[in-house]
Structures are given as structure tokens and as C-alpha cells.
Design an enzyme around this catalytic site. Sequence first.
Site, PDB file in Angstrom:
ATOM      1  N   GLY A 187       0.792  -1.234   0.000  1.00 27.59           N
ATOM      2  CA  GLY A 187       0.000   0.000   0.000  1.00 27.59           C
ATOM      3  C   GLY A 187       0.821   1.278   0.000  1.00 27.59           C
ATOM      4  O   GLY A 187       1.774   1.409   0.758  1.00 27.59           O
ATOM      5  N   SER A 188       0.464   2.233  -0.820  1.00 28.04           N
ATOM      6  CA  SER A 188       1.300   3.413  -0.998  1.00 28.04           C
ATOM      7  C   SER A 188       0.556   4.496  -1.766  1.00 28.04           C
ATOM      8  O   SER A 188      -0.648   4.425  -1.951  1.00 28.04           O
ATOM      9  CB  SER A 188       2.585   3.015  -1.720  1.00 28.04           C
ATOM     10  OG  SER A 188       2.285   2.183  -2.828  1.00 28.04           O
ATOM     11  N   ARG A 189       1.306   5.484  -2.256  1.00 30.63           N
ATOM     12  CA  ARG A 189       0.684   6.632  -2.908  1.00 30.63           C
ATOM     13  C   ARG A 189       1.675   7.294  -3.868  1.00 30.63           C
ATOM     14  O   ARG A 189       2.889   7.238  -3.679  1.00 30.63           O
ATOM     15  CB  ARG A 189       0.262   7.602  -1.809  1.00 30.63           C
ATOM     16  CG  ARG A 189      -0.221   8.949  -2.254  1.00 30.63           C
ATOM     17  CD  ARG A 189      -0.722   9.686  -1.031  1.00 30.63           C
ATOM     18  NE  ARG A 189      -0.411  11.092  -1.047  1.00 30.63           N
ATOM     19  CZ  ARG A 189      -0.547  11.897   0.002  1.00 30.63           C
ATOM     20  NH1 ARG A 189      -0.982  11.425   1.157  1.00 30.63           N
ATOM     21  NH2 ARG A 189      -0.247  13.169  -0.086  1.00 30.63           N
TER      22      ARG A 189
END
Length: 230
Positions: A187-189
Site C-alpha cells: 500500500g502506498s501513494r
Amino acid sequence: MNMMSTFVKPMHPEGRRFVAIFAAIALVLFLLWEPLGWLGVGATVWCYYFFRDPVRVTPTRPGLIVSPADGVVSLIEPAVPPAELNMGETALTRVSVFMNVFNCHVNRTPVAGRVETVAYRPGKFFNASLDKASKDNERNSLCLEIADGRRIAVVQIAGLVARRIVCFTAADAVLATGERFGLIRFGSRVDVYLPEGVAPLVVVGQAMVAGETVLADLTSDEARREGRAA
């Protein structure tokens, strides 16, 4: 497109050793207790799915800026680009695309240009959907110089469970729109800082497809869009 290609996507080479590790653990679990083994098989399939790298069809009209990541637009707000990119102190429109653990995590170049700077900065691992993640989390930042001399920042940000940002490019590389430039494990951005005066053509909550969804248009004078859930 046949039925098999609809569900089975190519896997990025970055994921091979992780799938091998998950598969080995699944084998050990089978030896311990068969139901645990099947859980291991499910985890292995998920790992393969996480590292999928599907073909994308990128619009090629000059001036279009496409999403660098699959996911959902979590924030649109003015912000100063990361200091390590030396882009000045003027706040630009920042569009943040949040990726959960089920999204494809291969990142693509939002617009064609020359990589002026690549700068990695260690940091914390707050939930990537939070605003403070842009400032405090581990990140890898790129400054792209486009054909007309303007610059766009693209920032890979680690999230709560992400512990590894991978960048495939380097300074002075010339990238095409939609070209793969990196990957973030779990999970990240990814943040995009638009040039001054360029309005985003997406809204918070909108689903994005890396390399395909048009995020902004350098040639357009359209005002920032509004949207509603339906």
C-alpha cells in the site's frame, strides 16, 4: 482478447522472488497441515496478483498528463514540491493517488519529458492516504522537464505497510508518457505536482488507471472539475 488474458496478467520481474517465497511457505504449511497450505496458496496467488503488470493503452496527444498509478484520487490541494527537487517555494496543485494492496503497483510516467532530478529521502511509514504522508513518509521524487520547459514533479510515497520504493529510471533519462518508471511494494501513494495554472481534470474519489486516465491537460483552460458520487 481471450478469457485467459482477461484474468491472467503478466507479472513484473520485481515480484518473482516474492512469489517464490510465498510458494515455499505454502509448501511448508501443506506439510504441517493441509488447510494451512491452502491458505498459503491463496496468499501466493494474491502476491502474484499484486505484482501484475498489465498492458495499458496510453493516449498520445501532446499535452495530456495521465495518472502515474492505479488507485483512487485521495487529495487535490495546493502544496510546495519536495525541497530536494529544487522547484522553488511556490505552491502547485498536488494530485494524490492512493494505492491499496489490491491495486497494480507499477508506476508510469504521467507525461513525456527528461528526468531532471531523482531524489530519494528516507522517512516514516504513516498511512499513505493521510496528508502528512507527503511530508513525513519515505519517498522518491522525480522532476520531469517537458518539451515547453515547464516542470512536473512525481513523488512515490511509501505507506503503512510499504517498505520498499523501487525506481527504474535516473537523471537525464528521456521518458515517454505512460512508460514504467517504478514500483512501490504494498500500500502506498503517488503525488503529481502540476505546473502553475494547470487545473486537474479529475476529482477526489475518482478511480484512476495508471498510464490511461487523463489527469490534466497542459493545453486546456478548463477550470477545475467538480464531481459527485452516484
